[in-house]
Structures are given as C-alpha cells and as structure tokens.
Design an enzyme around this catalytic site. Structure first.
Site, PDB file in Angstrom:
ATOM      1  N   GLU A 242      -7.493  -9.702  -3.234  1.00 56.14           N
ATOM      2  CA  GLU A 242      -7.074  -9.237  -4.562  1.00 56.14           C
ATOM      3  C   GLU A 242      -5.576  -8.935  -4.568  1.00 56.14           C
ATOM      4  O   GLU A 242      -5.166  -7.785  -4.735  1.00 56.14           O
ATOM      5  CB  GLU A 242      -7.805  -7.929  -4.910  1.00 56.14           C
ATOM      6  N   PRO A 243      -4.720  -9.939  -4.398  1.00 59.26           N
ATOM      7  CA  PRO A 243      -3.291  -9.646  -4.348  1.00 59.26           C
ATOM      8  C   PRO A 243      -2.709  -9.394  -5.740  1.00 59.26           C
ATOM      9  O   PRO A 243      -3.065 -10.080  -6.703  1.00 59.26           O
ATOM     10  CB  PRO A 243      -2.694 -10.922  -3.753  1.00 59.26           C
ATOM     11  N   GLY A 244      -1.826  -8.423  -5.851  1.00 56.24           N
ATOM     12  CA  GLY A 244      -1.105  -8.178  -7.101  1.00 56.24           C
ATOM     13  C   GLY A 244       0.384  -8.315  -6.872  1.00 56.24           C
ATOM     14  O   GLY A 244       1.043  -9.237  -7.337  1.00 56.24           O
TER      15      GLY A 244
ATOM     16  N   TYR B 141       7.907   6.359  -7.036  1.00 57.49           N
ATOM     17  CA  TYR B 141       7.594   6.092  -5.624  1.00 57.49           C
ATOM     18  C   TYR B 141       8.823   6.158  -4.718  1.00 57.49           C
ATOM     19  O   TYR B 141       8.758   5.673  -3.584  1.00 57.49           O
ATOM     20  CB  TYR B 141       7.019   4.678  -5.463  1.00 57.49           C
TER      21      TYR B 141
ATOM     22  N   CYS C 214      16.824  11.518 -20.498  1.00 62.78           N
ATOM     23  CA  CYS C 214      17.121  12.917 -20.183  1.00 62.78           C
ATOM     24  C   CYS C 214      16.200  13.473 -19.109  1.00 62.78           C
ATOM     25  O   CYS C 214      15.375  14.363 -19.365  1.00 62.78           O
ATOM     26  CB  CYS C 214      17.048  13.749 -21.454  1.00 62.78           C
ATOM     27  N   GLU C 215      16.283  12.923 -17.924  1.00 65.25           N
ATOM     28  CA  GLU C 215      15.527  13.366 -16.747  1.00 65.25           C
ATOM     29  C   GLU C 215      16.402  13.089 -15.531  1.00 65.25           C
ATOM     30  O   GLU C 215      16.950  11.991 -15.410  1.00 65.25           O
ATOM     31  CB  GLU C 215      14.242  12.515 -16.558  1.00 65.25           C
TER      32      GLU C 215
ATOM     33  N   TYR D 258       4.308  -4.252 -11.244  1.00 69.13           N
ATOM     34  CA  TYR D 258       4.424  -2.820 -11.526  1.00 69.13           C
ATOM     35  C   TYR D 258       5.763  -2.506 -12.201  1.00 69.13           C
ATOM     36  O   TYR D 258       6.387  -1.484 -11.942  1.00 69.13           O
ATOM     37  CB  TYR D 258       4.190  -1.987 -10.252  1.00 69.13           C
TER      38      TYR D 258
HETATM   39  C1  LIG Z   1      -3.998  -2.300  -7.121  1.00 74.63           C
HETATM   40  C2  LIG Z   1      -5.135  -2.977  -6.493  1.00 74.63           C
HETATM   41  C3  LIG Z   1      -4.970  -4.229  -5.906  1.00 74.63           C
HETATM   42  C4  LIG Z   1      -3.640  -4.922  -5.811  1.00 74.63           C
HETATM   43  O1  LIG Z   1      -2.755  -4.258  -4.973  1.00 74.63           O
HETATM   44  P1  LIG Z   1      -1.348  -4.936  -4.567  1.00 74.63           P
HETATM   45  O2  LIG Z   1      -0.718  -3.980  -3.673  1.00 74.63           O
HETATM   46  O3  LIG Z   1      -0.592  -5.108  -5.850  1.00 74.63           O
HETATM   47  O4  LIG Z   1      -1.654  -6.235  -3.932  1.00 74.63           O
HETATM   48  C5  LIG Z   1      -6.085  -4.847  -5.386  1.00 74.63           C
HETATM   49  N1  LIG Z   1      -7.313  -4.255  -5.421  1.00 74.63           N
HETATM   50  C6  LIG Z   1      -7.503  -3.047  -5.963  1.00 74.63           C
HETATM   51  C7  LIG Z   1      -8.845  -2.453  -5.962  1.00 74.63           C
HETATM   52  C8  LIG Z   1      -6.425  -2.356  -6.517  1.00 74.63           C
HETATM   53  O5  LIG Z   1      -6.617  -1.153  -7.046  1.00 74.63           O
END
Ligand SMILES: *Cc1c(COP(=O)(O)O)cnc(C)c1O
Length: 447
Positions: free
Chosen positions: A296-298, A340, A368-369, A397
C-alpha cells in the site's frame, strides 16, 4: 517513541538537490524545469502558490514498484494509499497503471470509484470506520476491509449480515516493531492506536470464522511512514509469518497478507527506500507462505513527483542576524514542516540564481503562527520581492493537507505530462471560502 531524525551533517547544496531530483533540471534561459516544462511559465500563467505534479515521474516510479515485485517472482497487488494525494486526475492515472486503492474514509472510497478504480481492487483501512462508511463499502463489494479491532469486527459482521453480504476481511495486526521514523508517523508500536495487539490476533482470527457476514482471508500490517531501511519491515513480516503459521496450525486458512506502505523518499540527503529491497524483505519473510500479497505505497510513488511554487513577498532583513524570507505560501498549504519538523528542499526558479553566492536565510510563510516556518538557517542565493522558489517533494501529503486558515483560498494545481501542462484544480476564489456559510437572519437584520 521513535525519535525525530537528527541531522548532524550539512544541508545539500542546490546542485546536490538537483542531483538527487533528476526530474528537475535547470535551463540556462527558462530556469528550473520539471520534466522539461519551465516552472516559471506555469507560475506566469497560474500565479503562486501553485502545486505542480509530474505525471512522468509518478508513472515511472509506479512502474518501478511493479517491476521490483514481479522481478522478485512475487504475486503482489499494489494498492495506492489515496490519502497521500487524492486528486481525481491522479487516481485516474493510478488506475490506468493497474494499481488499486487503499482508502481510509467513505470520501476516499467515493473518489476512488469515481476515478474508475474497480471496487474489488479497493482495500479499506483505518482505525475508525463509521456504520455509514462500512455500509457504503460493503454494498459496493469492496475488495477487502482491514479490521483494526475486535469491536470493529463485530460491527462489520452485523452490518454485512443486515445487508445480506459477506465482507472479505483481514486483521490488521500491530507487530510492535519500531519503524525508527518520526513519532507522528510511526504506527506499528504497541503504544500506537493502530491495529490489533499481536498477542490477541490469533484468537480473534479464529473467532472471525464463527461470525456471520465476514470472510476472513488473512492479515495486514502497516508499521509507519518514511521508512528507509528494510530491517523494520523484515521484523514486522517475520511476526506476521509467525502468526500465519500459528493460525494455520489451529486449522484456519490464510490466503492473503497485506504488507502495508511506508517506503521513504529522499527529502534531504537520505538514501531513499528501494522497492527492490522491499520486495526482497517480503520474499524473505513471506515468500514461502503461498499467500496472495499486497502493498500500500503512498509517499514513495508520488512524493518526489510534486513541487510547490511560491513567490517571495519580502525579505525581512533589517536588524536581523539571519534574514527572514516571507513567502506567499504557508503552513495552510504545506503543513509537513510544522507538523512533522519535515525538511523540504528549496530551489530558486530563476536560472541566474543557481550561480550566485548563498547565505543563511530563514524561510517562513505569512500565517500568524510561529510554526509557519519552512526552513531555518537555509543557504540560499539572494531572493528579492517576487522572486520565485519551488519547495520540493510535495507530491505526497501536500495539497491533501491544505486548509484555508487565515482565509487563504486553496492553491491551484497543475499536472505536467509529455512536455505539456494543464490546470487540474483552479485556484479557489475568496467568495468560495464563504459560499456554504449562513448568517442567521436575526444577525443580518441587526447590521
Ligand atoms: C498511510 C498509510 C499507507 C501509506 O503510507 P506511505 O508512508 O504514504 O506509503 C498505507 N497503509 C495504511 C494503512 C496507511 O494508513
């Protein structure tokens, strides 16, 4: 707790940033280019702040992930984590590349379906799924729900039974391994809210087979984000493999292991996570189980594909040891530095700026922070009022975390592909900021 990364060495120079970001080049007349398109031309036309995303970079990185998995001889489905960047154009492109979607809300499910990603290629993760979201997911025949608690398992069973459906589920286990990433993006420690405690997972899995409306197929894990080495993955996958053996020995079938996301990228001078190494970790720990695998890459595929363009409002130098460069973009667009402590590369757009002497600068937004700070003590060339810069690696993100704090309209978004570019999100107008607000008539009368 995982500690914040501590950087003891010097920041990369502008030339070093260009070297680690080959999608960016400098043309002697046009200046900074993304995939061969002059970023100044986009900013001239669309204005700033403006998110620009390179489709070529995204496609190439997705293909590399795919190839890494198949070269390792692994049968791996790839479900893109929609939360990294949920724009419909991006989801459409991702679907075309053969990726499914990992979603964490009903809104993301609706987006993924609208972008043409088939329901059976969608996985629903997340620590709190409402009844309405579960009904929506189950009635669409979603591919898999990753269950995060015993309580949620009961809720899914009840809802699916009521709908007369069977929900395919995995249990998301918390393997209690330290991904050694930032505390706000680590998810695989027992102290985190995510997943089912490892020691409870086998019994809960057996229990799931006794419930109506659910079809248990295996396990999922996701230990955090911006992970740069394979050691935490291997530790987590080894525990999941142990669990698979345990439940199989008890007579329960396992056909799916979802390996999660989290592969990290090079923001500053990190060696980015390698899909080939991830494939190796999966193969070593899970390859012999005879299960269908998924990742599940994001961040990894899309983070480096994006930049955020901004103009300098002013350089506040009088009476300062280190001047402040105040940008027209702020934490309401790019939240990662304040949330982060994230480090993002900053490059000028003007070609001549790349050969000018650099000096220390703090780079901030106008909100204003005090937390509205992008960089402290950054070595940058002279940047006067209206000079433009690009904040790097904002594809993941980035825009998705925007707000309109300080009544700042959402920024425009542009997609670059094959040397062309197109606006994929108009800049929000100021009127749109209040279009859904109502002033009660008794207040309106009083004025
Ligand atoms: C956020 C998330 C991802 C993706 O994470 P990355 O760091 O962006 O690859 C995959 N699986 C789950 C369950 C998540 O919450």
């Amino acid at each position: 707790m995982a500690e914040t990364p501590v950087y003891t060495d010097a920041d990369p120079t502008l030339a070093e940033l260009l070297h680690t970001h080959p999608q960016l080049t400098v043309d002697p007349t046009c200046g900074l280019m993304l995939e061969g398109v002059a970023l100044n031309a986009i900013a001239d036309s669309v204005g700033t702040p403006c998110w620009v995303l390179g489709a070529g970079t995204l496609r190439a990185r997705m293909q590399r992930m795919h190839t890494a998995m198949s070269n390792a001889g692994l049968d791996v489905s790839i479900h893109y984590a929609v939360k990294a960047n949920d724009h419909l154009a991006i989801l459409t492109l991702i679907g075309q590349e053969g990726f499914g979607a990992d979603i964490v809300s009903g809104g993301e499910l609706a987006r993924a379906l609208k972008a043409g990603i088939p329901a059976d290629h969608i996985v629903f993760s997340g620590v709190g799924k409402t009844d309405a979201e579960l009904e929506q997911a189950i009635s669409h025949g979603i591919g898999q729900i990753n269950v995060e608690s015993a309580e949620e398992l009961e809720a899914i069973s009840a809802i699916a039974s009521k709908l007369g459906k069977q929900a395919t589920i995995t249990l998301r286990v918390n393997p209690d391994v330290d991904a050694k990433t930032h505390a706000k993006i680590t998810t695989g420690l027992a102290a985190n809210k995510f997943g089912i405690p490892f020691q409870d997972a086998a019994a809960l899995y057996a229990h799931a087979f006794t419930l109506p409306g659910v079809r248990p197929v295996g396990f999922a894990t996701h230990i955090g984000s911006q992970i740069l080495t394979t050691a935490p993955y291997r530790a987590a996958y080894a525990r999941v493999a142990e669990l698979v053996h345990t439940v199989r020995a008890a007579g329960n079938a396992v056909s799916v292991v979802d390996c999660g996301g989290g592969l990290g990228i090079c923001y500053r001078n990190e060696t980015e996570g390698q899909p080939e190494a991830l494939a190796g970790a999966i193969k070593a720990e899970l390859g012999g189980l005879g299960v269908k695998l998924a990742i599940e890459p994001g961040r990894w595929p899309i983070g480096p594909a994006g930049v955020l363009l901004s103009s300098v409002i002013l350089r506040k130098a009088q009476g300062m040891d280190v001047p402040f460069l105040v940008l027209d973009t702020a934490m309401n667009e790019l939240l990662r530095p304040s949330m982060y402590d994230a480090w993002h590369g900053i490059l000028p757009l003007a070609p001549q700026a790349f050969s000018q002497p650099v000096s220390l600068t703090h780079v901030v937004g106008p909100v204003c922070e005090s937390g509205d700070t992008f960089a402290r003590d950054r070595l940058l060339p002279p940047l006067a009022r209206n000079a433009r810069i690009a904040l790097l690696d904002t594809g993941a993100y980035g825009a998705v975390m925007s707000s309109t704090y300080n009544s700042r309209p959402l920024a425009a978004e542009v997609l670059v592909e094959d040397g062309q570019w197109q606006v994929i999100r108009q800049r929000q107008s100021v009127e749109e900021l209040w279009q859904d607000e109502t002033v009660p008539s008794h207040l309106a009368k009083a004025t």
